[in-house]
Design a protein around this motif. Sequence first.
Motif, PDB file in Angstrom:
ATOM      1  N   TYR A  36       0.839  -1.187   0.000  1.00 47.24           N
ATOM      2  CA  TYR A  36       0.000   0.000   0.000  1.00 47.24           C
ATOM      3  C   TYR A  36       0.878   1.242   0.000  1.00 47.24           C
ATOM      4  O   TYR A  36       1.971   1.250   0.567  1.00 47.24           O
ATOM      5  N   GLN A  38       0.742   5.357   0.967  1.00 48.99           N
ATOM      6  CA  GLN A  38      -0.022   6.322   1.733  1.00 48.99           C
ATOM      7  C   GLN A  38       0.632   7.690   1.685  1.00 48.99           C
ATOM      8  O   GLN A  38       1.788   7.845   2.062  1.00 48.99           O
ATOM      9  N   ALA A  45      -3.572   3.395  -0.150  1.00 53.37           N
ATOM     10  CA  ALA A  45      -4.120   2.946  -1.430  1.00 53.37           C
ATOM     11  C   ALA A  45      -3.406   1.675  -1.857  1.00 53.37           C
ATOM     12  O   ALA A  45      -2.175   1.611  -1.826  1.00 53.37           O
ATOM     13  N   LEU A  46      -4.185   0.684  -2.250  1.00 54.55           N
ATOM     14  CA  LEU A  46      -3.596  -0.570  -2.717  1.00 54.55           C
ATOM     15  C   LEU A  46      -2.792  -0.309  -3.986  1.00 54.55           C
ATOM     16  O   LEU A  46      -3.306   0.226  -4.962  1.00 54.55           O
TER      17      LEU A  46
ATOM     18  N   SER B   1     -18.963   2.101  -9.807  1.00 55.87           N
ATOM     19  CA  SER B   1     -17.764   1.824  -9.040  1.00 55.87           C
ATOM     20  C   SER B   1     -18.038   2.065  -7.554  1.00 55.87           C
ATOM     21  O   SER B   1     -18.979   2.737  -7.181  1.00 55.87           O
ATOM     22  N   GLN B   2     -17.187   1.470  -6.729  1.00 53.38           N
ATOM     23  CA  GLN B   2     -17.391   1.568  -5.294  1.00 53.38           C
ATOM     24  C   GLN B   2     -16.708   2.799  -4.713  1.00 53.38           C
ATOM     25  O   GLN B   2     -15.650   3.210  -5.169  1.00 53.38           O
ATOM     26  N   THR B   3     -17.335   3.365  -3.724  1.00 52.66           N
ATOM     27  CA  THR B   3     -16.801   4.541  -3.035  1.00 52.66           C
ATOM     28  C   THR B   3     -16.989   4.361  -1.549  1.00 52.66           C
ATOM     29  O   THR B   3     -18.011   3.847  -1.107  1.00 52.66           O
ATOM     30  N   ALA B  92     -12.137   0.569   6.115  1.00 53.32           N
ATOM     31  CA  ALA B  92     -11.807  -0.125   4.874  1.00 53.32           C
ATOM     32  C   ALA B  92     -12.901  -1.131   4.552  1.00 53.32           C
ATOM     33  O   ALA B  92     -13.668  -1.543   5.426  1.00 53.32           O
ATOM     34  N   SER B  94     -13.880  -4.695   1.866  1.00 52.24           N
ATOM     35  CA  SER B  94     -13.456  -5.686   0.887  1.00 52.24           C
ATOM     36  C   SER B  94     -14.688  -6.475   0.467  1.00 52.24           C
ATOM     37  O   SER B  94     -15.687  -6.531   1.191  1.00 52.24           O
ATOM     38  N   GLU B 100      -8.477  -8.067  -1.527  1.00 51.31           N
ATOM     39  CA  GLU B 100      -8.146  -6.653  -1.580  1.00 51.31           C
ATOM     40  C   GLU B 100      -8.992  -5.834  -0.607  1.00 51.31           C
ATOM     41  O   GLU B 100     -10.215  -5.960  -0.589  1.00 51.31           O
ATOM     42  N   GLN B 101      -8.301  -5.014   0.180  1.00 52.38           N
ATOM     43  CA  GLN B 101      -8.976  -4.081   1.068  1.00 52.38           C
ATOM     44  C   GLN B 101      -8.759  -2.669   0.551  1.00 52.38           C
ATOM     45  O   GLN B 101      -7.653  -2.306   0.157  1.00 52.38           O
ATOM     46  N   TYR B 102      -9.825  -1.876   0.600  1.00 53.08           N
ATOM     47  CA  TYR B 102      -9.784  -0.506   0.085  1.00 53.08           C
ATOM     48  C   TYR B 102     -10.156   0.439   1.219  1.00 53.08           C
ATOM     49  O   TYR B 102     -11.156   0.244   1.904  1.00 53.08           O
TER      50      TYR B 102
END
Lengths: 112, 112
Positions: A36, A38, A45-46, B1-3, B92, B94, B100-102
């Motif tokens: 990640y 930062q 951010a991945l 898309s995801q937010t 976060a 997923s 993947e974690q966002y």
Amino acid sequence: QQQVKQSPQSLIVQKGGIPIINCAYENTAFDYFPWYQQFPGKGPALLIAIRPDVSEKKEGRFTISFNKSAKQFSLHIMDSQPGDSATYFCAARSGNNRKLIWGLGTSLAVNP
Amino acid sequence: SQTIHQWPATLVQPVGSPLSLECTVEGTSNPNLYWYRQAAGRGLQLLFYSVGIGQISSEVPQNLSASRPQDRQFILSSKKLLLSDSGFYLCAWSLPGMDEQYFGPGTRLTVT
């Protein structure tokens, strides 16, 4: 006990250089290794991730190298730019546990 | 898309006051949700994670609690803040079964 050891703690390179950040782990059950990026005051951010079935993965200027026998993985940033200046975190996760185990981060500064 | 959204962005609270931080995710259903805390210059500490409404797992016993009243809403709370609760709080998400974690933009909490 730190399960993912990240080094160095900080790193300074010149523009165009190739900073390398290393992570080592002990748990052989880990099967997912993300990195990640930062920026100050922002969420991580991945950037890129790898699994143990490959030894290298590239996405743009970012490359992960993975050494399963040594239980180490590293991030290389090709042609580094001042905009790459940020803190980078490695992490690891085992298939049986959805929780990420995090390194303590590397603060990278790319000088113009 | 995801937010993913977090608010407030910054918060200054006196010791002993209550806390409520909110996180919402848009563009996906039944996400896994996570609360992390990041102390200055340190890595990320997982506080809570949730795989569904009303399902909360606590990683570190402390002065904080979490709730998930709706599918895409995750709340971090405290009845009485301590000085040691200061930090950068990150939410976060997923997808179920995915690695993947966002992360969201974070909330900077200062307890005075």
